[in-house]
Design a protein around this motif. Structure first.
Motif, PDB file in Angstrom:
ATOM      1  N   GLY A  52      -7.002  -2.468  -3.589  1.00 18.39           N
ATOM      2  CA  GLY A  52      -6.047  -3.243  -2.810  1.00 18.39           C
ATOM      3  C   GLY A  52      -4.652  -2.644  -2.849  1.00 18.39           C
ATOM      4  O   GLY A  52      -3.952  -2.580  -1.834  1.00 18.39           O
ATOM      5  N   ALA A  56      -2.667  -1.287   0.400  1.00 20.47           N
ATOM      6  CA  ALA A  56      -1.375  -1.864   0.776  1.00 20.47           C
ATOM      7  C   ALA A  56      -0.317  -0.775   0.910  1.00 20.47           C
ATOM      8  O   ALA A  56       0.465  -0.765   1.866  1.00 20.47           O
ATOM      9  CB  ALA A  56      -0.941  -2.904  -0.260  1.00 20.47           C
ATOM     10  N   GLU A  57      -0.308   0.153  -0.025  1.00 18.68           N
ATOM     11  CA  GLU A  57       0.664   1.247   0.039  1.00 18.68           C
ATOM     12  C   GLU A  57       0.409   2.148   1.236  1.00 18.68           C
ATOM     13  O   GLU A  57       1.326   2.782   1.745  1.00 18.68           O
ATOM     14  CB  GLU A  57       0.648   2.047  -1.257  1.00 18.68           C
ATOM     15  CG  GLU A  57       1.233   1.273  -2.417  1.00 18.68           C
ATOM     16  CD  GLU A  57       1.086   1.973  -3.752  1.00 18.68           C
ATOM     17  OE1 GLU A  57       0.393   3.015  -3.837  1.00 18.68           O
ATOM     18  OE2 GLU A  57       1.656   1.457  -4.725  1.00 18.68           O
ATOM     19  N   LEU A  61      -2.450  -3.610   4.972  1.00 21.52           N
ATOM     20  CA  LEU A  61      -2.249  -4.865   4.265  1.00 21.52           C
ATOM     21  C   LEU A  61      -3.362  -5.884   4.473  1.00 21.52           C
ATOM     22  O   LEU A  61      -3.792  -6.515   3.504  1.00 21.52           O
ATOM     23  CB  LEU A  61      -0.892  -5.456   4.648  1.00 21.52           C
ATOM     24  CG  LEU A  61      -0.182  -6.270   3.598  1.00 21.52           C
ATOM     25  CD1 LEU A  61      -0.176  -5.603   2.241  1.00 21.52           C
ATOM     26  CD2 LEU A  61       1.230  -6.548   4.037  1.00 21.52           C
ATOM     27  N   ALA A  64      -6.129  -4.840   2.247  1.00 26.12           N
ATOM     28  CA  ALA A  64      -5.723  -5.010   0.849  1.00 26.12           C
ATOM     29  C   ALA A  64      -5.854  -6.472   0.434  1.00 26.12           C
ATOM     30  O   ALA A  64      -6.376  -6.781  -0.644  1.00 26.12           O
ATOM     31  CB  ALA A  64      -4.289  -4.528   0.661  1.00 26.12           C
ATOM     32  N   ARG A  65      -5.404  -7.373   1.308  1.00 25.35           N
ATOM     33  CA  ARG A  65      -5.499  -8.803   1.002  1.00 25.35           C
ATOM     34  C   ARG A  65      -6.952  -9.220   0.792  1.00 25.35           C
ATOM     35  O   ARG A  65      -7.248 -10.035  -0.089  1.00 25.35           O
ATOM     36  CB  ARG A  65      -4.866  -9.620   2.122  1.00 25.35           C
ATOM     37  CG  ARG A  65      -3.349  -9.520   2.118  1.00 25.35           C
ATOM     38  CD  ARG A  65      -2.737 -10.243   3.265  1.00 25.35           C
ATOM     39  NE  ARG A  65      -2.986 -11.675   3.170  1.00 25.35           N
ATOM     40  CZ  ARG A  65      -2.525 -12.551   4.031  1.00 25.35           C
ATOM     41  NH1 ARG A  65      -1.826 -12.164   5.063  1.00 25.35           N
ATOM     42  NH2 ARG A  65      -2.784 -13.829   3.884  1.00 25.35           N
ATOM     43  N   TRP A  68      -8.009  -8.380  -2.778  1.00 22.18           N
ATOM     44  CA  TRP A  68      -7.471  -9.304  -3.784  1.00 22.18           C
ATOM     45  C   TRP A  68      -8.103 -10.684  -3.664  1.00 22.18           C
ATOM     46  O   TRP A  68      -8.302 -11.365  -4.673  1.00 22.18           O
ATOM     47  CB  TRP A  68      -5.952  -9.376  -3.670  1.00 22.18           C
ATOM     48  CG  TRP A  68      -5.307  -8.051  -3.966  1.00 22.18           C
ATOM     49  CD1 TRP A  68      -5.676  -7.161  -4.935  1.00 22.18           C
ATOM     50  CD2 TRP A  68      -4.231  -7.447  -3.282  1.00 22.18           C
ATOM     51  NE1 TRP A  68      -4.875  -6.046  -4.894  1.00 22.18           N
ATOM     52  CE2 TRP A  68      -3.970  -6.200  -3.884  1.00 22.18           C
ATOM     53  CE3 TRP A  68      -3.429  -7.844  -2.212  1.00 22.18           C
ATOM     54  CZ2 TRP A  68      -2.966  -5.350  -3.462  1.00 22.18           C
ATOM     55  CZ3 TRP A  68      -2.421  -6.994  -1.795  1.00 22.18           C
ATOM     56  CH2 TRP A  68      -2.194  -5.762  -2.418  1.00 22.18           C
ATOM     57  N   ASN A  84      -0.452  -9.671  -6.681  1.00 26.20           N
ATOM     58  CA  ASN A  84      -0.575  -8.725  -5.572  1.00 26.20           C
ATOM     59  C   ASN A  84      -0.666  -9.451  -4.232  1.00 26.20           C
ATOM     60  O   ASN A  84      -0.038  -9.045  -3.252  1.00 26.20           O
ATOM     61  CB  ASN A  84      -1.799  -7.822  -5.761  1.00 26.20           C
ATOM     62  CG  ASN A  84      -1.613  -6.804  -6.847  1.00 26.20           C
ATOM     63  OD1 ASN A  84      -0.496  -6.451  -7.207  1.00 26.20           O
ATOM     64  ND2 ASN A  84      -2.712  -6.322  -7.388  1.00 26.20           N
ATOM     65  N   GLN A  87       2.708 -10.876  -3.274  1.00 29.64           N
ATOM     66  CA  GLN A  87       3.595  -9.820  -2.777  1.00 29.64           C
ATOM     67  C   GLN A  87       3.212  -9.413  -1.362  1.00 29.64           C
ATOM     68  O   GLN A  87       4.082  -9.167  -0.528  1.00 29.64           O
ATOM     69  CB  GLN A  87       3.537  -8.595  -3.708  1.00 29.64           C
ATOM     70  CG  GLN A  87       4.092  -8.845  -5.078  1.00 29.64           C
ATOM     71  CD  GLN A  87       5.580  -9.105  -5.078  1.00 29.64           C
ATOM     72  OE1 GLN A  87       6.312  -8.502  -4.312  1.00 29.64           O
ATOM     73  NE2 GLN A  87       6.026 -10.005  -5.917  1.00 29.64           N
ATOM     74  N   ALA A  88       1.915  -9.342  -1.101  1.00 30.07           N
ATOM     75  CA  ALA A  88       1.459  -8.951   0.238  1.00 30.07           C
ATOM     76  C   ALA A  88       1.858  -9.997   1.268  1.00 30.07           C
ATOM     77  O   ALA A  88       2.381  -9.668   2.339  1.00 30.07           O
ATOM     78  CB  ALA A  88      -0.063  -8.763   0.246  1.00 30.07           C
ATOM     79  N   SER A  91       5.612  -9.841   1.727  1.00 31.75           N
ATOM     80  CA  SER A  91       6.095  -8.659   2.455  1.00 31.75           C
ATOM     81  C   SER A  91       5.890  -8.805   3.958  1.00 31.75           C
ATOM     82  O   SER A  91       6.692  -8.311   4.749  1.00 31.75           O
ATOM     83  CB  SER A  91       5.428  -7.390   1.938  1.00 31.75           C
ATOM     84  OG  SER A  91       4.073  -7.349   2.298  1.00 31.75           O
ATOM     85  N   GLU A  92       4.844  -9.513   4.351  1.00 34.04           N
ATOM     86  CA  GLU A  92       4.609  -9.743   5.771  1.00 34.04           C
ATOM     87  C   GLU A  92       5.681 -10.650   6.377  1.00 34.04           C
ATOM     88  O   GLU A  92       5.934 -10.603   7.573  1.00 34.04           O
ATOM     89  CB  GLU A  92       3.232 -10.375   5.989  1.00 34.04           C
ATOM     90  CG  GLU A  92       2.088  -9.445   5.672  1.00 34.04           C
ATOM     91  CD  GLU A  92       0.741 -10.129   5.674  1.00 34.04           C
ATOM     92  OE1 GLU A  92       0.678 -11.363   5.487  1.00 34.04           O
ATOM     93  OE2 GLU A  92      -0.263  -9.428   5.862  1.00 34.04           O
TER      94      GLU A  92
END
Length: 168
Positions: A52, A56-57, A61, A64-65, A68, A84, A87-88, A91-92
Motif C-alpha cells: 500500500g 500510494a507513493e 491511491l 493503496a487504500r 490497507w 496509512n 493519511q490517504a 491527502s485526497e
C-alpha cells in the motif's frame, strides 16, 4: 558451520527487496516485488501495508487504500493500516481545499476528525480549511445580517488539537 537463523522465505525476501527498491527511488521495481510478495502470502499484513505504501507513493491511491482495507479486514486493530488509510483519505482532501472548494472540503475534514480523531493531518487540514474559508453569507439571526460561512474560532480550536497530536 551452525545455522542460527533460517533464510527468509521467498515472500519475505521479495518484501525486503521491494522496500529496498523504494528506498532507492525505484518505484516500479518496488511495486512489482511487493505485488509478488502479496501474491505469495495474501494474508500477510506487513506485505499488504508495504505494498500500500509503495502504491500510494506511486500515485495509485485507490489501490493503496484497498491494500490497507484488506489489512483491516484481517486485523481490525492494525495501527499501521489505520494510520496509512487516514493519511490517504486526508491527502485526497487537499485537492478540493487547494481549488478553494471550502464548503465541500471543510465538511469532509470535519467528518474525518470523527473517523480519525488521533490523526495530526486530519485536524490540521480542518484548521486550514476553516481558517481559509472567507466567504460571507446572509444570516438573518446575525445583528448585521451577515456572517462568515465558517468559524474562525473553530479553526483556532483545531490547530492546538493538531499540534497536541504531533508536537514539534
Amino acid at each position: 558451520p551452525r545455522i542460527d537463523r533460517m533464510p527468509p522465505a521467498l515472500d519475505e525476501a521479495l518484501d525486503i527487496l521491494g522496500m529496498c527498491r523504494r528506498g532507492k527511488g525505484q518505484e516500479k521495481e518496488a511495486i512489482e516485488y511487493l505485488r509478488r510478495a502479496v501474491a505469495l502470502e495474501p494474508g500477510d499484513v506487513s506485505h499488504l501495508n508495504n505494498y500500500g505504501v509503495v502504491l500510494a507513493e506511486g500515485g495509485m491511491l485507490p489501490e493503496a487504500r484497498k491494500q490497507w482495507q484488506r489489512v483491516l479486514e484481517i486485523d481490525p486493530r492494525n495501527a499501521t493500516a489505520k494510520a496509512n488509510l487516514a493519511q490517504a483519505v486526508a491527502s485526497e482532501q487537499w485537492v478540493p481545499l487547494s481549488r478553494g472548494d471550502f464548503a465541500d472540503a471543510c465538511g469532509t475534514w470535519t467528518r474525518l476528525t470523527d473517523a480519525y480523531p488521533y490523526d495530526f493531518v486530519v485536524w490540521y487540514g480542518l484548521a486550514q480549511c476553516l481558517d481559509n474559508d472567507r466567504l460571507v453569507v446572509r444570516d438573518s439571526r446575525s445583528p448585521t445580517g451577515w456572517r462568515f460561512r465558517r468559524s474562525f474560532h473553530r479553526a483556532r480550536a483545531a490547530y492546538p488539537q493538531a499540534y497536541a497530536l504531533a508536537p514539534s
